[in-house]
Scaffold this active site. Structure first.
Site, PDB file in Angstrom:
ATOM      1  CG  ASP A  64      84.056  58.702   2.518  1.00 15.74           C
ATOM      2  OD1 ASP A  64      84.653  57.830   3.156  1.00 15.74           O
ATOM      3  OD2 ASP A  64      82.846  58.931   2.639  1.00 15.74           O
TER       4      ASP A  64
ATOM      5  CG  ASP B 112      79.265  61.835   2.042  1.00 15.27           C
ATOM      6  OD1 ASP B 112      80.179  61.322   2.722  1.00 15.27           O
ATOM      7  OD2 ASP B 112      78.262  61.198   1.677  1.00 15.27           O
TER       8      ASP B 112
ATOM      9  CG  ASP C 214      84.859  62.315   4.523  1.00 16.99           C
ATOM     10  OD1 ASP C 214      85.700  61.429   4.726  1.00 16.99           O
ATOM     11  OD2 ASP C 214      83.753  62.101   4.006  1.00 16.99           O
TER      12      ASP C 214
END
EC number: 7.2.2.10
Length: 919
Positions: free
Chosen positions: A350, A644, A648
Site C-alpha cells: 500500500d 496499515d 488492507d
C-alpha cells in the site's frame, strides 16, 4: 418512488418492524425517508425502552468473535503434524519392542516440540477481539431529548449521534447536519485527502465506491474538521467496517512454504522407512531367517532412521530468527513466517503510510512572478528550510514567497501542537511551511470577519480578515484552492511587488507550471489575496506531496536486485501513484499501471496473465487487492502484502505473509498481519527476507548432517545384520550416537550466523522439497564415506573374528569422530569452513568440544567404560582415527570448491537475466 431495500425483523413485544439499511441505500434517500424507515426521532432520539427492543434484534455494536477453542484442544492439535504423528508411532513401536531408552528419548522430544509450538502459538496468536479497539469506548448520543455520553457498543440503528473534531465515528451514520465536516477515511478507503461531507442525498456509484457516499460517516473513520449529527444506520457487522471483518473471517490463511516442506519431508521419511522395512524383511525371508525376528530388526532400523530432532531444530531455529527480528523492531506472530519471506518473490505494498509517511508536506513554491523555491523537511513540524536560488528564506526576507505563506497560513483552520496535526492534512502542510519560515504566528495576527468554507464542489476556501493592529483599514480577502477555480477570481498577479493585469499569456504559463508540478506527483494549490473575491491578485502556487519514507528507495532497490518484484496498490489517482512509484524506482518505461475499475472487469485468469508486468494499481479497494493477490498466487508467486489501514486487512490475511505498520497501522490491520514493523520501517522487510533465507539454509544444513548420520548408522547396522556379522555397535553406543545426532552439535547448526551474501540470491521456489537432488547427493557422499571408514576400522580390528571391547571402542569412536567432522562441513552448503570462520558460531564450538569431552569420558572414565563396554585407547589410536575421519570434511570442501567454480563459469557464459518485473 423506489422502495428502500432493507431487512424487516418483527419486534415481538410491539409488533413494529425494525429495518436494517445499507450505507449504499441510505445515501440515496433523503434524511426524512431514512428517519421514517428507522422509526427514529432526529431531535430527541430514541427512548430507553426502544433501545432495548432494538438491541434484542441487532445485538451490541461490536464484532461477534467466535469462542476460542479450549487450551487442551489447542495443545492436542499440535500433534497433527505429520512428523509428530510419525514420532508417536515410533515411540509406541519402541515400547512394544521393549526398547524403552528409545521410547523415552522420542517421547521427550515430542513433548518438547509440542510444548514449544503451543506456547509460541498461544502467546502470538490473538483472537480478532483487537478489532473492537477501533471502535471508541464512548460517544455522544441523543436519547430522550438529552445529549449523553454512552458506550459505543450501546448504539442501535435509529440512534442520533453527535460528532466533533477528533472523534472516531462509532457506527455507520447517515448525516443530517454537517458544518464544514471533513472525515479522514484513509484507514478504510486508502484516500489520503479527508472527505468533505454533506447531508443531501447522493446517488451511489455503480461500483460501490465508498468515497461516493459523501453523506455517510463510516465506523472507524476519524473526524478531522467540523461537526455533525447523524442517524445510526449500521452497527457491528452490519457496518461497512463489519464487512471487512466478515471478509477476514472467511479468508483462510495459506500454509507457509516451511510447513509444506516439512509435510513433504515427513511423507518422504515415512515412505523410505516403510520401504526399508519391506526390503529387509523380504531379504531376510529369502535367506531363510525367522520372519518375526526380521520384522523386529526392520522396525528398529526404521525407527533409527527417523531424525526425531528435526522438529526441535526447526522450532529452535525459527524461534531464534524471531528473537533476532525483535531486535530489528519487527514482531513476528508465527514462527514459520520469517522463513516464508525467504521465498517471497512479490511484495504488494500500500502507498499511504507504508511507502509514504501519510504526512502532507509542501516541497515546492512558485511565485506569480516566476520565482521557484524548494522546501526541505518532512512532516508537521518546523524542521526544514525554504531555499530560493541557494539562499535560505526566512520571515519576510522575500516578499513574494512570504505573501504566499501568509495567505496559506491565514486562510487555514488547522493547528499543529507538539508536532501533532489537528485539522486537514493539506492545511497542516501549509502551517508547517509557515513554521519553517517563522511566520506561523500570522494566524493570530488577523481577525476573521467572514468565511467561505471549502467544499468539494467549489474546491476553494476563502476568508475575510483585518489585521489586529489595523482594524480601521479595509478587509483583506485570502483564498486558497484548486488552480482552475482560484484563477477565476483573479484579475491581477503579483510581479516583484507590483500588481499587473492577468493576461491570457500569464494564465497559460501558470497552467503549464501547474501541469508540470502535477506530473511530478504534487498536489497543487493556488493562493491569492485582494480586497474582494472578484478582485484578487494571484500570489503563486504550492506543490504538496505525501513524501516517501526514509530509506524506502534503498530497500526497494536492494529487493529488486535480489529478484523480488514490488507492486504498489493504492487508492490514489494514476498520476500521483505513478509519480511516487517512479521516485521509489518501482516504475520504469516498460512498466504498466492498472486501475481498480479495470481489475473489476477482468477475470482472475486474465489478470494473472498481465499482472507480472504491472507495477502500479491505482484507485484500488480491498476487493481489488484480494483479486490482485489471488492472481499472483495463481502464477505460483509467494506474495507478501504490506499495509496499515482497515482496507488492507483482508489482503494481509489472504497473502502468504501480511506485514503491518506498528505505528500508523490500525488494530484490525495488525491482527490480520503475520508480522508487524514496530517503527514502520520498510527496510526491515529486507532484513526479514535475508533472515528467512538464512534460516532455511540452516535447516538444510541440519537436515544434511542428521540424515547423513542416520543413513550411515542405518546402513552400518543393516550390512552387519544381512551379512551375519557381529554387531559393530552395542545398544548404549547407538543411543550415545543418537544423542549426538539430535543433541547440541546438531542443534547448534540451527543458529549459524546468516550469510551476508544470501540476500543477493533469488528467492527459492516454494514447490521445491527441502531434499533437493544436490542435497541428497551430498548426504549420500557423506554417508558412504562414514560407512566405508567405519567398516574399514571394524574390519581392521576384527582380524581374529572375535569381537572385543577394543573393537567396538575403535568402531564407536570412529563413528563419533566422523559425526563431528560431518557437522563441521555441514555448517555451510557453499562456503568453506575457513571462509565462514571456525569460531564464528560459538555455540557450535562449545557443542563439538562438549561432545568430544563426553566421548573421552566414555572411553577413559571407568564407570562409563562399564556402561558402554569400552576400553582406553592410545594417543596413536586417536591420531589415526582423527586422520581417517577428517576425510568426510575434506571431500565436502572439495565438492564446494568444484561447485563454486562451476557456478562462476555459468555466470560468465549466461546472458543478462530478464527484468525483475517478469515474475
Amino acid at each position: 418512488m423506489k422502495v428502500a431495500r432493507f431487512q424487516k425483523i418483527p419486534n415481538v413485544e410491539n409488533e413494529t418492524m425494525i429495518p436494517v439499511l445499507t450505507s449504499k441505500r441510505a445515501s440515496e434517500l433523503a434524511v426524512s425517508e431514512v428517519a421514517g424507515l428507522l422509526q427514529a426521532d432526529l431531535q430527541n432520539g430514541l427512548n430507553k425502552s426502544e433501545v432495548s427492543h432494538r438491541r434484542a434484534f441487532h445485538g451490541w455494536n461490536e464484532f461477534d468473535i467466535s469462542e476460542d477453542e479450549p487450551l487442551w484442544k489447542k495443545y492436542i492439535s499440535q500433534f497433527k503434524n505429520p512428523l509428530i504423528m510419525l514420532l508417536l508411532a515410533s515411540a509406541v513401536i519402541s515400547v512394544l519392542m521393549r526398547q524403552f531408552d528409545d521410547a523415552v528419548s522420542i517421547t521427550v522430544a515430542i513433548l518438547i516440540v509440542v510444548t514449544v509450538a503451543f506456547v509460541q502459538e498461544y502467546r502470538s496468536e490473538k483472537s480478532l477481539e483487537e478489532l473492537s479497539k477501533l471502535v471508541p469506548p464512548e460517544c455522544h448520543c441523543v436519547r430522550e431529548g438529552k445529549l449523553e455520553h454512552t458506550l459505543a457498543r450501546d448504539l442501535v440503528p435509529g440512534d442520533t449521534v453527535c460528532l466533533s473534531v477528533g472523534d472516531r465515528v462509532p457506527a455507520d451514520l447517515r448525516l443530517f447536519e454537517a458544518v464544514d465536516l471533513s472525515i479522514d477515511e484513509s484507514s478504510l478507503t486508502g484516500e489520503t485527502t479527508p472527505c468533505s461531507k454533506v447531508t443531501a442525498p447522493q446517488p451511489a456509484a455503480t461500483n460501490g465506491d465508498l468515497a461516493s457516499r459523501s453523506n455517510i460517516a463510516f465506523m472507524g473513520t476519524l473526524v478531522r474538521c467540523g461537526k455533525a449529527k447523524g442517524i445510526v444506520i449500521g452497527t457491528g457487522e452490519n457496518s461497512e467496517f463489519g464487512e471487512v471483518f466478515k471478509m477476514m473471517q472467511a479468508e483462510e490463511a495459506p500454509k507457509t512454504p516451511l510447513q509444506k516442506s516439512m509435510d513433504l519431508l515427513g511423507k518422504q521419511l515415512s515412505f523410505y522407512s516403510f520401504g526399508i522395512i519391506g526390503i529387509i524383511m523380504l531379504v531376510g525371508w529369502l535367506l531363510g531367517k525367522d520372519i518375526l525376528e526380521m520384522f523386529t530388526i526392520s522396525v528398529s532400523l526404521a525407527v533409527a532412521a527417523i531424525p526425531e530432532g528435526l522438529p526441535i531444530v526447526v522450532t529452535v531455529t525459527l524461534a531464534l530468527g524471531v528473537m533476532r527480528m525483535v531486535k530489528k523492531r519487527a514482531i513476528v506472530k508465527k514462527l514459520p513466517i520469517v522463513e516464508t519471506l525467504g521465498c517471497c518473490n512479490v511484495i504488494c505494498s500500500d502507498k499511504t503510510g507504508t511507502l509514504t509517511k501519510n504526512e502532507m508536506t509542501v516541497t515546492h513554491i512558485l511565485t506569480s512572478d516566476g520565482l521557484h523555491a524548494e522546501v526541505t523537511g518532512v512532516g508537521y513540524n518546523q524542521f526544514g528550510e525554504v531555499i530560493v536560488d541557494g539562499d535560505v528564506v526566512h520571515g519576510f526576507y522575500n516578499p513574494a514567497v512570504s505573501r504566499i505563506v501568509e495567505a496559506g497560513c491565514v486562510c487555514n483552520d488547522a493547528v499543529i501542537r507538539n508536532n501533532t496535526l489537528m485539522g486537514k492534512p493539506t492545511e497542516g502542510a501549509l502551517i508547517a511551511l509557515a513554521m519553517k519560515m517563522g511566520l506561523d504566528g500570522l494566524q493570530q495576527d488577523y481577525i476573521r470577519k467572514a468565511e467561505y468554507p471549502f467544499s468539494s464542489e467549489q474546491k476553494w476556501m476563502a476568508v475575510k480578515c483585518v489585521h489586529r493592529t489595523q482594524q480601521d483599514r479595509p478587509e483583506i480577502c485570502f483564498m486558497k484552492g484548486a488552480y482552475e477555480q482560484v484563477i477565476k477570481y483573479c484579475t491581477t498577479y503579483n510581479s516583484k511587488g507590483q500588481t499587473l493585469a492577468l493576461t491570457q499569456q500569464q494564465r497559460d504559463l501558470y497552467q503549464q507550471e501547474k501541469a508540470q508540478m502535477g506530473s511530478a506527483g504534487l498536489r497543487v494549490l493556488a493562493l491569492a489575496s485582494g480586497p474582494d473575491l472578484g478582485q484578487l491578485t494571484l500570489l503563486g502556487l504550492v506543490g504538496i506531496i505525501d513524501p516517501p519514507r526514509t530509506g524506502v528507495k534503498e530497500a526497494v532497490t536492494t529487493l529488486i536486485a535480489s529478484g523480488v518484484s514490488i507492486k504498489m496498490i493504492t487508492g490514489d489517482s494514476q498520476e500521483t501513484a505513478i509519480a511516487i512509484a517512479s521516485r521509489l524506482g518501482l516504475y520504469s518505461k516498460t512498466s504498466q499501471s492498472v486501475s481498480g475499475e479495470e481489475v473489476d472487469t477482468m477475470e482472475v485468469q486474465h489478470l494473472s496473465q498481465i499482472v507480472p508486468k504491472v507495477a502500479v494499481f491505482y484507485r484500488a479497494s480491498p476487493r481489488h487487492k484480494m483479486k490482485i493477490i489471488k492472481s499472483l498466487q495463481k502464477n505460483g508467486s509467494v506474495v507478501a502484502m504490506t499495509g496499515d489501514g482497515v482496507n488492507d486487512a483482508v489482503a494481509l490475511k489472504a497473502a502468504d505473509i501480511g506485514v503491518a505498520m506498528g505505528q500508523t497501522g490500525t488494530d484490525v490491520c495488525k491482527e490480520a498481519a503475520d508480522m508487524i514493523l514496530v517503527d514502520d520501517d520498510f527496510q526491515t522487510i529486507m532484513s526479514a527476507i535475508e533472515e528467512g533465507k538464512g534460516i532455511y539454509n540452516n535447516i538444510k544444513n541440519f537436515v544434511r548432517f542428521q540424515l547423513s548420520t542416520s543413513i550411515a548408522a542405518l546402513t552400518l547396522i543393516s550390512l552387519a545384520t544381512l551379512m551375519n556379522f557381529p554387531n559393530p555397535l552395542n545398544a548404549m553406543q547407538i543411543l550415545w550416537i543418537n544423542i549426538i545426532m539430535d543433541g547440541p552439535p546438531a542443534q547448534s547448526l540451527g543458529v549459524e550466523p546468516v550469510d551476508k551474501d544470501v540476500i543477493r540470491k533469488p528467492p527459492r521456489n516454494w514447490k521445491d522439497s527441502i531434499l533437493t537432488k544436490n542435497l541428497i547427493l551430498k548426504i549420500l557422499v557423506s554417508s558412504i564415506i562414514i560407512v566405508c571408514g567405519t567398516l574399514f576400522v571394524f574390519w581392521r580390528e576384527l582380524r581374529d573374528n572375535v569381537i572385543t571391547p577394543r573393537d567396538t571402542t575403535m568402531t564407536f569412536t570412529c563413528f563419533v569422530f566422523f559425526d563431528m567432522f560431518n557437522a563441521l562441513s555441514s555448517r555451510s552448503q557453499t562456503k568453506s569452513v575457513f571462509e565462514i570462520g571456525l569460531c564464528s558460531n560459538k555455540m557450535f564450538c562449545y557443542a563439538v568440544l562438549g561432545s568430544i569431552m563426553g566421548q573421552l569420558l566414555v572411553i577413559y572414565f571407568p564407570p562409563l567404560q562399564k556402561v558402554f563396554q569400552t576400553e582406553s585407547l592410545s594417543i596413536l589410536d586417536l591420531l589415526f582415527l582423527l586422520g581417517l575421519t577428517s576425510s568426510v570434511c575434506i571431500v565436502s570442501e572439495i565438492i564446494k570448491k568444484v561447485e563454486r567454480s562451476r557456478e562462476k563459469t555459468q555466470k560468465n557464459t549466461t546472458s543478462t537475466p530478464s527484468s525483475f518485473l517478469e515474475v
